[in-house]
Design a protein around this motif. Structure first.
Motif, PDB file in Angstrom:
ATOM      1  N   ALA A 269      16.458 -11.995   1.139  1.00 13.00           N
ATOM      2  CA  ALA A 269      17.073 -10.670   2.200  1.00 13.00           C
ATOM      3  C   ALA A 269      17.768  -9.585   1.688  1.00 13.00           C
ATOM      4  N   ALA A 270      18.232  -9.648   0.328  1.00  9.12           N
ATOM      5  CA  ALA A 270      18.872  -8.576  -0.353  1.00  9.12           C
ATOM      6  C   ALA A 270      18.023  -7.475  -0.715  1.00  9.12           C
ATOM      7  N   GLY A 271      16.657  -7.415  -0.231  1.00  3.69           N
ATOM      8  CA  GLY A 271      15.787  -6.279  -0.615  1.00  3.69           C
ATOM      9  C   GLY A 271      16.260  -5.203   0.536  1.00  3.69           C
ATOM     10  N   VAL A 272      16.920  -5.538   1.453  1.00  2.30           N
ATOM     11  CA  VAL A 272      17.123  -4.466   2.513  1.00  2.30           C
ATOM     12  C   VAL A 272      18.045  -3.354   1.940  1.00  2.30           C
ATOM     13  N   PHE A 273      18.901  -3.568   0.712  1.00  2.00           N
ATOM     14  CA  PHE A 273      19.374  -2.735  -0.151  1.00  2.00           C
ATOM     15  C   PHE A 273      18.677  -1.409  -0.603  1.00  2.00           C
ATOM     16  N   PHE A 274      17.294  -1.735  -0.712  1.00  2.00           N
ATOM     17  CA  PHE A 274      16.453  -0.555  -1.191  1.00  2.00           C
ATOM     18  C   PHE A 274      16.719   0.698  -0.311  1.00  2.00           C
ATOM     19  N   VAL A 275      17.419   0.436   0.841  1.00  2.00           N
ATOM     20  CA  VAL A 275      17.598   1.781   1.789  1.00  2.00           C
ATOM     21  C   VAL A 275      18.313   2.684   1.049  1.00  2.00           C
ATOM     22  N   PHE A 276      19.156   2.187   0.051  1.00  2.00           N
ATOM     23  CA  PHE A 276      20.132   2.923  -0.765  1.00  2.00           C
ATOM     24  C   PHE A 276      19.308   4.112  -1.837  1.00  2.00           C
ATOM     25  N   PHE A 277      18.055   3.636  -1.933  1.00  2.00           N
ATOM     26  CA  PHE A 277      17.238   4.583  -2.921  1.00  2.00           C
ATOM     27  C   PHE A 277      16.441   5.668  -2.061  1.00  2.00           C
ATOM     28  N   ALA A 278      16.360   5.687  -0.882  1.00  2.00           N
ATOM     29  CA  ALA A 278      15.868   6.386  -0.189  1.00  2.00           C
ATOM     30  C   ALA A 278      15.818   7.755  -0.185  1.00  2.00           C
ATOM     31  N   ARG A 279      16.991   8.470  -0.159  1.00  2.00           N
ATOM     32  CA  ARG A 279      17.418   9.578  -0.531  1.00  2.00           C
ATOM     33  C   ARG A 279      16.968  10.257  -2.002  1.00  2.00           C
ATOM     34  N   HIS A 280      16.552   9.576  -2.761  1.00  2.00           N
ATOM     35  CA  HIS A 280      16.139   9.855  -4.126  1.00  2.00           C
ATOM     36  C   HIS A 280      14.731  10.088  -4.347  1.00  2.00           C
ATOM     37  N   LEU A 281      14.110   9.270  -3.360  1.00  2.00           N
ATOM     38  CA  LEU A 281      12.516   9.418  -3.385  1.00  2.00           C
ATOM     39  C   LEU A 281      12.056  10.502  -2.615  1.00  2.00           C
ATOM     40  N   ARG A 282      10.660  10.881  -3.045  1.00  2.00           N
ATOM     41  CA  ARG A 282      10.124  12.296  -2.440  1.00  2.00           C
ATOM     42  C   ARG A 282       8.676  11.756  -2.094  1.00  2.00           C
ATOM     43  N   GLU A 283       8.321  12.340  -0.978  1.00  2.00           N
ATOM     44  CA  GLU A 283       6.866  12.057  -0.442  1.00  2.00           C
ATOM     45  C   GLU A 283       5.528  12.362  -1.432  1.00  2.00           C
ATOM     46  N   SER A 284       4.583  11.736  -1.450  1.00  2.00           N
ATOM     47  CA  SER A 284       3.558  11.988  -2.383  1.00  2.00           C
ATOM     48  C   SER A 284       2.803  13.416  -1.879  1.00  2.00           C
ATOM     49  N   PRO A 285       2.888  14.433  -2.979  1.00  2.00           N
ATOM     50  CA  PRO A 285       2.434  15.526  -2.676  1.00  2.00           C
ATOM     51  C   PRO A 285       0.785  15.360  -2.380  1.00  2.00           C
ATOM     52  N   ARG A 286       0.036  14.447  -3.112  1.00  2.00           N
ATOM     53  CA  ARG A 286      -1.229  14.075  -2.606  1.00  2.00           C
ATOM     54  C   ARG A 286      -1.412  13.646  -1.391  1.00  2.00           C
ATOM     55  N   TRP A 287      -0.599  13.067  -0.666  1.00  2.00           N
ATOM     56  CA  TRP A 287      -0.697  12.558   0.607  1.00  2.00           C
ATOM     57  C   TRP A 287      -0.855  13.910   1.518  1.00  2.00           C
ATOM     58  N   HIS A 288       0.261  14.638   1.044  1.00  2.00           N
ATOM     59  CA  HIS A 288       0.393  15.864   1.886  1.00  2.00           C
ATOM     60  C   HIS A 288      -0.847  16.861   1.811  1.00  2.00           C
ATOM     61  N   GLU A 289      -1.299  16.803   0.581  1.00  2.00           N
ATOM     62  CA  GLU A 289      -2.743  17.488   0.415  1.00  2.00           C
ATOM     63  C   GLU A 289      -3.726  16.897   1.132  1.00  2.00           C
ATOM     64  N   SER A 290      -3.856  15.558   1.015  1.00  2.00           N
ATOM     65  CA  SER A 290      -5.145  14.727   1.928  1.00  2.00           C
ATOM     66  C   SER A 290      -4.999  15.039   3.344  1.00  2.00           C
ATOM     67  N   LYS A 291      -3.790  15.520   3.773  1.00  3.80           N
ATOM     68  CA  LYS A 291      -3.819  15.743   5.291  1.00  3.80           C
ATOM     69  C   LYS A 291      -3.977  17.294   5.567  1.00  3.80           C
ATOM     70  N   GLY A 292      -4.200  17.913   4.526  1.00  7.39           N
ATOM     71  CA  GLY A 292      -4.482  19.465   4.438  1.00  7.39           C
ATOM     72  C   GLY A 292      -3.031  20.153   4.861  1.00  7.39           C
ATOM     73  N   GLU A 293      -1.844  19.464   4.443  1.00 12.14           N
ATOM     74  CA  GLU A 293      -0.437  20.059   4.445  1.00 12.14           C
ATOM     75  C   GLU A 293      -0.167  20.625   3.183  1.00 12.14           C
ATOM     76  N   TYR A 294      -0.751  21.890   2.794  1.00 13.37           N
ATOM     77  CA  TYR A 294      -0.694  22.406   1.536  1.00 13.37           C
ATOM     78  C   TYR A 294       0.695  23.077   1.223  1.00 13.37           C
ATOM     79  N   ASP A 295       1.243  23.680   2.367  1.00 13.38           N
ATOM     80  CA  ASP A 295       2.699  24.199   2.041  1.00 13.38           C
ATOM     81  C   ASP A 295       3.641  23.100   2.056  1.00 13.38           C
ATOM     82  N   LYS A 296       3.322  21.822   2.717  1.00 16.31           N
ATOM     83  CA  LYS A 296       4.398  20.855   2.420  1.00 16.31           C
ATOM     84  C   LYS A 296       4.390  20.204   0.886  1.00 16.31           C
ATOM     85  N   ALA A 297       2.862  19.862   0.544  1.00 17.56           N
ATOM     86  CA  ALA A 297       2.695  19.405  -0.744  1.00 17.56           C
ATOM     87  C   ALA A 297       3.397  20.435  -1.815  1.00 17.56           C
TER      88      ALA A 297
END
Length: 454
Positions: free
Chosen positions: A184-212
């Protein structure tokens, strides 16, 4: 802005602190996935004594866990396309940690089975999203190596958990519950959240080029500050945005063929490996080894797992992943068969060590190979469905193994497992696309079956 050119802008980046933090975060999630995935296998021998659990009941719980993995994988593919790779990675990691914690309080084999099904759904979902996340953020020329590095670190969760289990499970009638608390200690993954970035390729696949573009600029500025000026990216290839990937998309030829191939890969890997790892402690105990010795022997064999992932890191970007997978699968079949033909403790540990070494290398190679057979639009869905079908197949695997053991004995189980690995190796050898020549700084065609960019 009509195109953010995410693929080429990411592919020309040198490995930097941004990549290393991302790798550490994914490795942490993998660590507790591997820590938790065999938790039931390490506690089952004790539950046979405490609750009078039968081999058939162990088979049913194990089988239903893989049904949970199937639904988790398919839902993950949909969720990663809808909510994004980062959000889904965080949510799925938290989910399996919460359900593992619930397993601590189970009161009989039925309640534990329910919690294990839910935990398994979260584990499988997290894996699918993590594979896609690494594939889309790391440069194409080295993504296989870093996918394997993440597993090198993460797979340490297996021997660590097995050694913990071998120490705590025999202590008392309740101490087996600590194995699930550890998972259950996997829940501490939440502390990494602020260091991660969304995949620009995902934004791009949605047509969200400005966000990407905004995410890409942030990443580029951080890399430039650390590594200096960046090379100019290759020009973009214009493609229409893909707002959603319906399930029927996989019926198109360019998606259907790799989906079928990867389904075979993950079906044979799932039955072959989990047939071994989920049953080894229980079968050894049934064959006369004490619970303590059976868990301890299996714990020693899993020390080979991190070395196998490291071996994959050494070969994955130097040779064709397809042929590495074929070679590894063949070696696993041979070592697994030899494991089942001996009752000598030293040979059990040696052959079990080799099975773990090459299987974890095989899994790392498979994680890198799978996303390369799809373009961005089909990657999440194709990877999730094929991985999920692989996990679903093992709903039958434990029942087959229990029937083989009860009717024809211990060694027939390992004959079946070896045959499964050989089938997977043969199918990959005949039908697997080559991907190495397609990977490069301006990668555009990842596999012969997929003419779109990776």
């Amino acid at each position: 802005m009509r195109h953010s050119n995410a693929a080429n802008r990411l592919d020309r980046l040198p490995i930097s602190r941004f990549h290393k933090i991302t790798l550490l975060a994914v490795s942490f999630a993998y660590f507790f996935e591997f820590a938790d995935i065999n938790a039931f296998a390490t506690t089952a021998p004790r539950l046979i004594d405490l609750w009078g659990t039968t081999v058939d009941q162990v088979a049913y719980v194990t089988s239903l866990s893989f049904v949970g993995m199937f639904f988790g994988s398919v839902i993950a593919g949909w969720a990663a396309d809808r909510w994004g790779r980062k959000k889904t990675l965080i949510r799925t990691t938290l989910a399996f940690g919460v359900f593992s914690f619930a397993s601590v309080f189970s009161w009989d084999i039925v309640s534990l089975g329910v919690f294990r099904v839910l935990t398994s759904a979260g584990l499988s979902a997290m894996t699918v999203v993590a594979v896609i996340y690494v594939s889309e953020l790391f440069p194409a020329a080295v993504r296989g190596k870093y996918q394997a590095y993440a597993i090198v670190i993460g797979i340490c969760g297996t021997p660590v958990t097995n050694l913990i289990a071998s120490a705590v499970v025999p202590l008392s009638d309740w101490s087996w519950r600590l194995v699930y608390l550890w998972g259950a200690a996997g829940v501490f993954f939440v502390f990494f959240a602020r260091h991660l970035r969304e995949s620009p390729r995902w934004h791009e696949s949605k047509g969200e080029y400005d966000k990407a573009d905004a995410v890409l600029r942030e990443i580029e500025s951080r890399v430039t500050a650390e590594k200096g000026p960046l090379a100019e990216p290759a020009p973009p290839v214009e493609e229409p945005p893909a707002y959603k990937a319906p399930l029927r998309l996989l019926l198109k030829k360019k998606y259907l063929l790799p989906t079928l191939l990867l389904t075979v890969l993950w079906v044979t890997q799932t039955i072959g490996f989990f047939g071994y790892s989920s049953w080894a402690p229980t079968l050894l105990a049934k064959e006369g080894f004490s619970v303590e010795k059976s868990i301890f022997y299996v714990a020693l064999t899993t020390v080979g797992a991190p070395l196998g992932s490291y071996l994959a890191a050494l070969v994955t970007d130097r040779f064709e992943r397809k042929w590495c997978l074929v070679a590894f699968g063949t070696v696993i079949a041979a070592c697994g068969l030899l494991y089942g033909l001996t009752f000598n403790p030293v040979l059990i540990v040696v052959f079990g060590f080799l099975v773990n070494l090459f299987e974890r290398g095989y899994t790392a190679l498979g994680y890198a190979y799978s996303p390369e057979l799809f373009d961005t639009r089909g990657r999440s869905l194709g990877t999730g469905v094929s991985y999920g079908l692989g996990r679903l197949s093992n709903a039958a695997g434990p029942l087959i193994i229990a029937a083989l053991y009860n009717r024809t004995g211990y060694q027939s189980v390992f004959l079946f497992i070896a045959a499964t690995w050989l089938v997977g190796a043969l199918v990959l050898a005949v039908f697997g696309p080559l991907t190495r020549r397609k990977r490069g700084p301006a990668e555009a065609t990842p596999a012969e079956t997929s003419p779109a960019e990776v």
